[in-house]
Write a protein that holds these residues in place. Sequence first.
Motif, short mmCIF file in Angstrom:
data_model
loop_
_atom_site.label_atom_id
_atom_site.label_comp_id
_atom_site.label_asym_id
_atom_site.label_seq_id
_atom_site.Cartn_x
_atom_site.Cartn_y
_atom_site.Cartn_z
N PRO A 1 72.36 -7.25 77.48
CA PRO A 1 72.20 -7.26 76.03
C PRO A 1 71.64 -5.94 75.48
O PRO A 1 70.80 -5.31 76.11
N ALA A 2 72.14 -5.55 74.31
CA ALA A 2 71.66 -4.34 73.64
C ALA A 2 70.89 -4.78 72.40
O ALA A 2 71.35 -4.61 71.27
N THR A 3 69.70 -5.32 72.61
CA THR A 3 68.90 -5.81 71.49
C THR A 3 68.23 -4.64 70.77
O THR A 3 68.13 -3.53 71.29
N PHE A 4 67.75 -4.92 69.59
CA PHE A 4 67.07 -3.91 68.79
C PHE A 4 65.90 -3.31 69.57
O PHE A 4 65.73 -2.09 69.62
N TRP A 5 65.08 -4.16 70.17
CA TRP A 5 63.88 -3.66 70.84
C TRP A 5 64.21 -2.85 72.08
O TRP A 5 63.53 -1.87 72.38
N ARG A 6 65.24 -3.22 72.82
CA ARG A 6 65.65 -2.40 73.97
C ARG A 6 66.06 -1.01 73.50
O ARG A 6 65.65 -0.01 74.08
N LEU A 7 66.87 -0.96 72.46
CA LEU A 7 67.33 0.33 71.95
C LEU A 7 66.19 1.13 71.34
O LEU A 7 66.10 2.35 71.50
N PHE A 8 65.28 0.45 70.66
CA PHE A 8 64.11 1.12 70.09
C PHE A 8 63.28 1.81 71.17
O PHE A 8 62.91 2.97 71.04
N PHE A 9 63.02 1.09 72.25
CA PHE A 9 62.19 1.68 73.32
C PHE A 9 62.94 2.73 74.12
O PHE A 9 62.33 3.66 74.65
N ILE A 10 64.26 2.63 74.19
CA ILE A 10 65.03 3.70 74.82
C ILE A 10 64.89 4.98 74.00
O ILE A 10 64.68 6.07 74.55
N VAL A 11 64.97 4.86 72.68
CA VAL A 11 64.81 6.03 71.81
C VAL A 11 63.41 6.62 71.95
O VAL A 11 63.25 7.85 72.02
N THR A 12 62.39 5.78 72.03
CA THR A 12 61.03 6.32 72.19
C THR A 12 60.87 6.99 73.55
O THR A 12 60.18 8.00 73.67
N LEU A 13 61.53 6.46 74.57
CA LEU A 13 61.48 7.08 75.89
C LEU A 13 62.16 8.45 75.88
O LEU A 13 61.63 9.43 76.42
N ILE A 14 63.32 8.53 75.23
CA ILE A 14 64.01 9.81 75.11
C ILE A 14 63.15 10.81 74.36
O ILE A 14 63.05 11.99 74.76
N SER A 15 62.50 10.38 73.29
CA SER A 15 61.62 11.26 72.53
C SER A 15 60.48 11.77 73.41
O SER A 15 60.09 12.94 73.32
N SER A 16 59.94 10.93 74.25
CA SER A 16 58.87 11.34 75.15
C SER A 16 59.35 12.36 76.17
O SER A 16 58.65 13.33 76.48
N ILE A 17 60.55 12.16 76.69
CA ILE A 17 61.11 13.11 77.66
C ILE A 17 61.30 14.48 77.01
O ILE A 17 60.93 15.51 77.58
N VAL A 18 61.87 14.49 75.81
CA VAL A 18 62.06 15.75 75.09
C VAL A 18 60.72 16.40 74.80
O VAL A 18 60.56 17.61 74.97
N GLY A 19 59.73 15.60 74.41
CA GLY A 19 58.40 16.12 74.15
C GLY A 19 57.79 16.76 75.38
O GLY A 19 57.18 17.84 75.30
N LEU A 20 57.94 16.13 76.53
CA LEU A 20 57.42 16.71 77.79
C LEU A 20 58.06 18.05 78.09
O LEU A 20 57.40 18.98 78.55
#
Length: 108
Positions: A84-103
């Motif tokens: 499933p591609a729920t809102f919360w899964r996608l939301f946390f994927i985006v926050t994870l990507i943002s963290s990787i870019v930030g690092l």
Amino acid sequence: MNWILLIIAGCFEVAFATCLGKAKEASGTESMYWYAGFLVCLAISMYLLVKVTQELPIGTAYAVWTGIGAVGTVLVGIFVFKEPATFWRLFFIVTLISSIVGLKYVSQ
């Protein structure tokens, strides 16, 4: 160059996780091929991770490597394994990507 190798290592992490998922679905000789693919991808991913940690900080390299693997594996799960591609899964994927870019931006 090390950042490119790190991205490639992360892609091989996604590949070895995908091989595990496909091996679970297969049987007989086909599953053995998927397990062989898992071992090859694992070896390449680990080799590249070791290589980049000679130049990049271990904490940053490992966090980025696992982040790429986590994001990529979730996306493979959604698109290949029909998870499933729920809102919360996608939301946390985006926050994870943002963290990787930030690092990447705060690392030397």
